[in-house]
Design an enzyme around this catalytic site. Structure first.
Site, PDB file in Angstrom:
ATOM      1  N   HIS A 209      -4.587  62.343  28.728  1.00  0.00           N
ATOM      2  CA  HIS A 209      -4.861  63.368  27.702  1.00  0.00           C
ATOM      3  C   HIS A 209      -4.342  64.687  28.514  1.00  0.00           C
ATOM      4  O   HIS A 209      -5.058  65.097  29.243  1.00  0.00           O
ATOM      5  CB  HIS A 209      -6.532  63.655  27.304  1.00  0.00           C
ATOM      6  CG  HIS A 209      -6.787  64.739  26.694  1.00  0.00           C
ATOM      7  ND1 HIS A 209      -6.437  64.761  25.148  1.00  0.00           N
ATOM      8  CD2 HIS A 209      -7.116  65.888  26.732  1.00  0.00           C
ATOM      9  CE1 HIS A 209      -6.985  66.018  24.695  1.00  0.00           C
ATOM     10  NE2 HIS A 209      -7.228  66.578  25.454  1.00  0.00           N
ATOM     11  N   GLY A 245      -5.062  65.461  21.142  1.00  0.00           N
ATOM     12  CA  GLY A 245      -4.228  66.408  21.352  1.00  0.00           C
ATOM     13  C   GLY A 245      -3.398  66.763  20.127  1.00  0.00           C
ATOM     14  O   GLY A 245      -2.602  67.643  19.907  1.00  0.00           O
ATOM     15  N   ARG A 325     -12.925  80.792  18.442  1.00  0.00           N
ATOM     16  CA  ARG A 325     -11.614  80.564  18.960  1.00  0.00           C
ATOM     17  C   ARG A 325     -10.579  81.753  19.096  1.00  0.00           C
ATOM     18  O   ARG A 325      -9.944  81.945  19.761  1.00  0.00           O
ATOM     19  CB  ARG A 325     -11.016  79.419  17.763  1.00  0.00           C
ATOM     20  CG  ARG A 325     -11.918  78.134  17.956  1.00  0.00           C
ATOM     21  CD  ARG A 325     -11.129  77.072  17.306  1.00  0.00           C
ATOM     22  NE  ARG A 325     -10.008  76.641  18.053  1.00  0.00           N
ATOM     23  CZ  ARG A 325      -8.756  77.056  17.407  1.00  0.00           C
ATOM     24  NH1 ARG A 325      -8.430  77.454  16.489  1.00  0.00           N
ATOM     25  NH2 ARG A 325      -7.904  76.384  18.324  1.00  0.00           N
ATOM     26  N   TYR A 329      -8.912  82.425  22.435  1.00  0.00           N
ATOM     27  CA  TYR A 329      -7.558  81.853  22.547  1.00  0.00           C
ATOM     28  C   TYR A 329      -6.544  83.068  21.731  1.00  0.00           C
ATOM     29  O   TYR A 329      -5.392  82.444  21.689  1.00  0.00           O
ATOM     30  CB  TYR A 329      -7.560  80.416  22.079  1.00  0.00           C
ATOM     31  CG  TYR A 329      -8.364  79.675  22.500  1.00  0.00           C
ATOM     32  CD1 TYR A 329      -8.499  79.472  23.910  1.00  0.00           C
ATOM     33  CD2 TYR A 329      -9.159  78.877  21.560  1.00  0.00           C
ATOM     34  CE1 TYR A 329      -9.594  78.319  24.480  1.00  0.00           C
ATOM     35  CE2 TYR A 329     -10.360  77.880  21.981  1.00  0.00           C
ATOM     36  CZ  TYR A 329     -10.228  77.708  23.386  1.00  0.00           C
ATOM     37  OH  TYR A 329     -11.231  76.620  23.911  1.00  0.00           O
ATOM     38  N   CYS A 359     -22.032  93.344  19.173  1.00  0.00           N
ATOM     39  CA  CYS A 359     -21.831  94.726  20.138  1.00  0.00           C
ATOM     40  C   CYS A 359     -20.874  94.484  21.003  1.00  0.00           C
ATOM     41  O   CYS A 359     -21.094  94.502  22.252  1.00  0.00           O
ATOM     42  CB  CYS A 359     -23.170  95.041  20.577  1.00  0.00           C
ATOM     43  SG  CYS A 359     -23.210  96.850  20.924  1.00  0.00           S
TER      44      CYS A 359
HETATM   45  N1  LLP Z   1      -9.738  63.844  24.741  1.00  0.00           N
HETATM   46  C1  LLP Z   1     -10.414  64.381  25.826  1.00  0.00           C
HETATM   47  C2  LLP Z   1     -10.535  63.683  27.081  1.00  0.00           C
HETATM   48  C3  LLP Z   1     -10.150  66.026  25.518  1.00  0.00           C
HETATM   49  O1  LLP Z   1     -10.505  66.574  26.533  1.00  0.00           O
HETATM   50  C4  LLP Z   1     -10.411  66.479  24.325  1.00  0.00           C
HETATM   51  C5  LLP Z   1     -10.449  67.974  24.169  1.00  0.00           C
HETATM   52  C6  LLP Z   1      -9.686  65.626  23.285  1.00  0.00           C
HETATM   53  C7  LLP Z   1      -9.522  64.059  23.595  1.00  0.00           C
HETATM   54  C8  LLP Z   1      -9.643  66.058  22.152  1.00  0.00           C
HETATM   55  O2  LLP Z   1      -8.488  66.739  21.816  1.00  0.00           O
HETATM   56  P1  LLP Z   1      -7.998  67.375  20.494  1.00  0.00           P
HETATM   57  O3  LLP Z   1      -7.650  66.077  19.653  1.00  0.00           O
HETATM   58  O4  LLP Z   1      -9.225  67.829  19.652  1.00  0.00           O
HETATM   59  O5  LLP Z   1      -6.844  68.429  20.830  1.00  0.00           O
HETATM   60  N2  LLP Z   1     -11.827  74.487  22.496  1.00  0.00           N
HETATM   61  C9  LLP Z   1     -10.434  74.360  22.293  1.00  0.00           C
HETATM   62  C10 LLP Z   1     -10.119  72.804  22.272  1.00  0.00           C
HETATM   63  C11 LLP Z   1     -10.659  72.316  23.808  1.00  0.00           C
HETATM   64  C12 LLP Z   1     -10.219  70.675  23.775  1.00  0.00           C
HETATM   65  C13 LLP Z   1     -11.201  70.066  24.979  1.00  0.00           C
HETATM   66  N3  LLP Z   1     -10.830  68.741  25.079  1.00  0.00           N
HETATM   67  C14 LLP Z   1     -10.234  74.906  20.957  1.00  0.00           C
HETATM   68  O6  LLP Z   1     -10.694  75.552  20.031  1.00  0.00           O
HETATM   69  O7  LLP Z   1      -8.625  74.826  20.655  1.00  0.00           O
END
Ligand code: LLP
Length: 437
Positions: A209, A245, A325, A329, A359
């Site tokens: 990943h 991802g 978010r 970011y 605040c």
């Molecule tokens: N698999 C693993 C091992 C991961 O660490 C993650 C996300 C996923 C799958 C899922 O990734 P996705 O399909 O959602 O892109 N807080 C951040 C995102 C952090 C993701 C952490 N790991 C945001 O709000 O964009």
């Protein structure tokens, strides 16, 4: 209902008025449950699960949105889960997932693990939980191998491998390369395989990943890396995982990724490996954002409209305690307005900055990476109007906090036009529970 000509799920090019979510009235939702409020569209979640039906296994990275009702919905769609903590293991069990695989996967495929614990460490609590419950482990550090072997002799494990490169929508969500703490470094595989053999554990799974919100060009590079590492591991493998991802469109002009092309690429890798190994391989994908982002909305109320010099601000009752978010970011979320008086015609778009009640100066929803305040074109808004922040169903509620002693918002799931409260708003008592004077 929205008043743009944009395709469903696509942010509008024009400022939008939104009066309903999945057939439920925004004004009624706010009146019944208060604001700020998270609302999820069940049908959109189902649709996104079904988009990925070609994969043998869709494993939801529940960190994106782990409300029990959402997990139960995933389960009813045949989607299994990833858990990154003891708390997420408990959530999966509470939503009805079995801790470990039933024998036989069907069609010659190996059985699917309903819950996989994926992490770079075991804290003592999670090691205890996986050992006691028999949960399959995806190891992101070689030290986890001996720690697990001591508690679960003979276990099968997955290795999470860092292929030496990564990508994400932000440097903070890039999980590959030397700049990332995640996964077992790809050049360490021979050593790690020796450690696993010595510890008596079989490497049955391989997972990569590289980051969250990556683009498909980068994600596609993972397939080649995984194939190379799979050949190093050899015939003990029964499952390969493309990780998560998958991007979703947040901004006007962005489009959905070519999922069928992406599957075809991975399916070809799987087939080549099957030919080499002489047995079937289960092909998994592990999205978080893709499955829930577009289903989620935050309903907030406009509580003040003011000018700071030439810039106009709308201050709403949600802040980065509600949706983190943008402050973390510089993330862009589409916004729409639901006027308090439905008969009042929405007047022309104006550029406004949107902030919350906290605040802290960074409590701004319209900011770019680095914390620079920007603006958004919205119909003229007044105190009492509702502002809807969209595509907030992934990494929304789960990253909310009690900062400034604000209660966590309620969550509502709308299905077939019917809204159901699936988590009540925290009370003042909840905020001090467990504390003593
Ligand atoms: N698999 C693993 C091992 C991961 O660490 C993650 C996300 C996923 C799958 C899922 O990734 P996705 O399909 O959602 O892109 N807080 C951040 C995102 C952090 C993701 C952490 N790991 C945001 O709000 O964009």
């Amino acid at each position: 209902m929205t008043t743009t000509a944009s395709p469903p799920g696509q942010p509008g090019l024009q400022p939008v008025i939104r009066t309903s979510i999945a057939g439920a009235s925004v004004a009624d939702l706010a009146r019944t449950h208060g604001t700020p409020l998270y609302v999820y569209d069940a049908e959109m979640i189902r649709r996104r699960c079904r988009d990925l039906a070609a994969w043998d296994t869709v494993r939801f990275a529940q960190k994106a949105c782990s409300n029990l009702a959402v997990l139960a919905l995933m389960r009813s769609e045949g989607v299994v889960v990833d858990a990154v903590s003891t708390g997420e293991i408990h959530r999966a069990l509470a939503a009805g997932y079995a801790p470990h695989a039933a024998p036989g996967g069907g069609g010659g495929l190996p059985p699917v693990h309903p819950i996989v614990y994926t992490a770079d460490i075991f804290d003592r609590e999670s090691l205890e939980a996986v050992a006691k419950l028999g949960i399959h482990v995806n190891c992101g550090s070689a030290d986890m191998i001996e720690q697990l072997a001591e508690r679960v002799p003979g276990a099968g494990i997955t290795l999470r491998v860092n292929p030496g490169f990564g990508h994400g929508h932000s440097q903070k969500t890039n999980t590959g390369g030397e700049g990332s703490k995640h996964g077992i470094w790809h050049e360490e595989i021979p050593d790690v395989l020796r450690r696993a053999e010595w510890a008596g554990l079989a490497v049955t799974g391989l997972h990569m990943h590289i980051g969250s919100g990556a683009d498909l060009v980068h994600l596609a590079e993972v397939a080649g890396s995984l194939e190379r590492v799979a050949l190093e591991i050899g015939r003990s493998l029964t499952t390969i995982s493309a990780g998560g991802g998958l991007p979703v469109p947040y901004k006007p002009g962005e489009v959905h990724a070519d999922l069928s092309g992406y599957f075809t690429l991975w399916d070809a890798v799987r087939k080549r490996l099957e030919d080499r190994f002489g047995h079937r391989l289960r092909l998994e994908i592990e999205p978080g954002r893709y499955l829930t982002a577009e289903s989620g909305f935050v309903i907030t109320e406009v509580r003040a409209v003011k000018k700071q010099g030439a810039r106009k601000y709308l201050l709403v009752d949600a802040g980065f305690n509600t949706l983190a978010r943008p402050v973390l970011y510089g993330s862009y979320h589409p916004m729409s307005l639901c006027p308090a008086d439905p008969r009042a015609p929405a007047t022309g778009a104006e550029e406004v900055a949107v902030g919350g009640p906290l605040c802290e100066s960074g409590d701004i929803f319209t900011q770019t990476d680095g914390g620079f305040v920007s603006t958004r074109a919205l119909p003229a808004a007044h105190v009492g109007d509702l502002l809807v922040i969209e595509i907030a169903g992934a990494y929304g509620f789960v990253m909310a906090s009690n900062y400034n002693s604000k209660p966590l918002p309620a969550e509502v799931l709308v299905d077939g036009g019917v809204a159901r409260l699936v988590r009540r708003r925290q009370t003042p008592e909840d905020l001090v529970r467990g504390e003593t004077v």
